[in-house]
Motif scaffolding. Structure first.
Motif, PDB file in Angstrom:
ATOM      1  N   SER A 186      93.119  64.149  41.719  1.00  0.00           N
ATOM      2  CA  SER A 186      93.231  64.194  43.180  1.00  0.00           C
ATOM      3  C   SER A 186      93.348  62.782  43.718  1.00  0.00           C
ATOM      4  O   SER A 186      93.201  61.804  42.977  1.00  0.00           O
ATOM      5  N   LYS A 187      93.582  62.653  44.993  1.00  0.00           N
ATOM      6  CA  LYS A 187      93.468  61.365  45.652  1.00  0.00           C
ATOM      7  C   LYS A 187      92.004  61.129  46.013  1.00  0.00           C
ATOM      8  O   LYS A 187      91.176  62.041  45.997  1.00  0.00           O
ATOM      9  N   ALA A 188      91.687  59.889  46.322  1.00  0.00           N
ATOM     10  CA  ALA A 188      90.424  59.499  46.954  1.00  0.00           C
ATOM     11  C   ALA A 188      89.173  59.777  46.129  1.00  0.00           C
ATOM     12  O   ALA A 188      88.088  59.891  46.691  1.00  0.00           O
ATOM     13  N   TRP A 189      89.301  59.893  44.793  1.00  0.00           N
ATOM     14  CA  TRP A 189      88.067  59.962  44.008  1.00  0.00           C
ATOM     15  C   TRP A 189      87.191  58.751  44.299  1.00  0.00           C
ATOM     16  O   TRP A 189      85.961  58.817  44.188  1.00  0.00           O
ATOM     17  N   ASP A 190      87.825  57.644  44.635  1.00  0.00           N
ATOM     18  CA  ASP A 190      87.106  56.446  45.081  1.00  0.00           C
ATOM     19  C   ASP A 190      86.950  56.533  46.602  1.00  0.00           C
ATOM     20  O   ASP A 190      87.854  56.132  47.330  1.00  0.00           O
ATOM     21  N   ASP A 191      85.840  57.033  47.125  1.00  0.00           N
ATOM     22  CA  ASP A 191      84.684  57.407  46.349  1.00  0.00           C
ATOM     23  C   ASP A 191      84.185  58.785  46.773  1.00  0.00           C
ATOM     24  O   ASP A 191      82.997  59.013  46.930  1.00  0.00           O
ATOM     25  N   ARG A 192      85.123  59.711  46.966  1.00  0.00           N
ATOM     26  CA  ARG A 192      84.661  61.044  47.348  1.00  0.00           C
ATOM     27  C   ARG A 192      83.851  61.697  46.234  1.00  0.00           C
ATOM     28  O   ARG A 192      83.004  62.553  46.501  1.00  0.00           O
ATOM     29  N   ILE A 193      84.078  61.283  44.965  1.00  0.00           N
ATOM     30  CA  ILE A 193      83.269  61.862  43.897  1.00  0.00           C
ATOM     31  C   ILE A 193      81.827  61.384  44.003  1.00  0.00           C
ATOM     32  O   ILE A 193      80.879  62.145  43.737  1.00  0.00           O
ATOM     33  N   GLY A 194      81.616  60.131  44.420  1.00  0.00           N
ATOM     34  CA  GLY A 194      80.262  59.652  44.652  1.00  0.00           C
ATOM     35  C   GLY A 194      79.598  60.390  45.800  1.00  0.00           C
ATOM     36  O   GLY A 194      78.422  60.772  45.727  1.00  0.00           O
TER      37      GLY A 194
END
Length: 368
Positions: A186-194
């Protein structure tokens, strides 16, 4: 190899939540819609929702009155652009918000949003290679050389659409479970995963009595200087702070294979903005071993995380960053692994349930 030979999906991971969180647009300074998603998924599990004046969202699970305060922070902003100029033919010149490498941008789709919230699909222009000289073909284009094409005839059309200088330009992508279901694109793992890890910990604590008061925070403007972490931490004044952020997975070709995806917990010893509290690091290392979670260590000589501001609040805060290895960050599409996500949630949930005044004092005395 048949499909039946592929690994099964690891852990209890809410893909609907991850998809909504990652695909919602919110570059630095424009995180309002992402904060709404954060709130939607945690509001029924916490006692209170607050905001700081920059827009960081703070969910609070209250503990005992004299218990320690712990701040869990994942930043909700993503990198993108602002429109800085519009030429007579309706092409948009852009200004970067966060760190970009020009090589990853040509021909990528973007979303342009005006002040009313209307969204328009565009593409970052590129040249065909036909007849291109080698020195041009081999050159990485600077951001100043790039433009966005919205498919209009002139500047006046954009004016009628309400598009103006300062409007946001956000990477446009999609959410996909890859061939091995543990790899998520996906997009925006930086930093939606956090941020998702923070959200899941708060959800896990819904019916749990804790001595500590837990502050689950979605911070803003991390990509442009760790700004939301500073204001939110000043507001909370935590005893312990843990930042959740991505790091560079080095397990792809021509890299050193030092930081791997799919290990479990990644403990960051230090980065360019802080040195991790060794007492907290060792405690979480031992906790991971106790509850059968694999772990690895990371050390970064450059770059920073929200820990860089949180550890400096008032007279100092016991602080550590937990990292989630990711491939291809700061581009339109990145990849993370479910095990890193689920195991980090597991360790943090357990830590929050154990944290009391005695444990806090033990960590404080590590430095004395």
């Amino acid at each position: 190899m048949s499909k039946n030979d592929i690994e099964v999906a690891y852990g209890d991971v809410n893909l609907e939540m991850l998809e909504e969180l990652t695909l919602t647009d919110g570059i630095s300074g424009h995180e309002k819609e992402v904060a709404k998603v954060f709130t939607k998924w945690v509001k029924d599990s916490v006692d209170e929702i607050q905001y700081d004046q920059l827009g960081s969202v703070i969910s609070i699970k209250k503990g005992e009155e004299d218990g320690p305060k712990i701040m869990l922070a994942g930043h909700i902003d993503e990198i993108g652009f602002l429109i800085k100029d519009i030429d007579d033919n309706g092409f948009l010149r852009i200004h970067p918000v966060g760190g970009w490498w020009g090589h990853v941008l040509p021909s990528q789709a973007v979303t342009v949003k005006n002040r009313k919230g209307d969204e328009f699909v565009g593409v970052i222009g590129s040249q065909a290679p036909h007849g291109m000289k080698p020195e041009v073909r081999n050159k990485v284009m600077g951001i100043e050389d790039l433009f966005v094409d919205l498919g209009v005839s002139n500047k006046e059309e954009l004016k009628k659409l309400g598009i103006q200088i300062g409007d946001t330009v956000t990477p446009r992508s999609e959410f996909n479970v890859l061939a091995n279901p543990n790899f998520l694109l996906s997009k925006a793992w930086d930093d939606r995963i956090g941020a998702a890890i923070v959200m899941d910990v708060m959800r896990n604590l819904k019916d749990v009595t804790t001595q500590a008061t837990v502050y689950g925070v979605g911070t803003v403007q991390e990509e442009v200087g760790l700004r939301g972490a500073k204001t939110a931490a000043q507001m909370i004044n935590p005893d312990i702070a843990i930042a959740l952020d991505v790091t560079i997975a080095t397990d792809s070709p021509k890299m050193d294979n030092r930081v791997k995806m799919g290990v479990g917990l990644t403990l960051e010893v230090m980065d360019g903005s802080y040195i991790g509290h060794k007492g907290l690091l060792y405690y979480l290392q031992d906790l991971a071993e106790e509850i059968d979670v694999d772990y690895q260590f990371e050390l970064l000589s450059a770059g920073g995380t929200d820990s860089g501001e949180m550890h400096k609040v008032h007279d100092g805060v016991i602080t550590l960053t937990l990292s989630i290895p990711a491939r291809y960050i700061h581009s339109h599409r990145g990849i993370i692994h479910r095990k890193d996500y689920a195991d980090t949630v597991k360790v943090l949930t357990e830590f929050c349930t154990r944290l009391d005044r005695d444990l806090y004092n033990e960590l404080v005395n590590y430095k004395r």
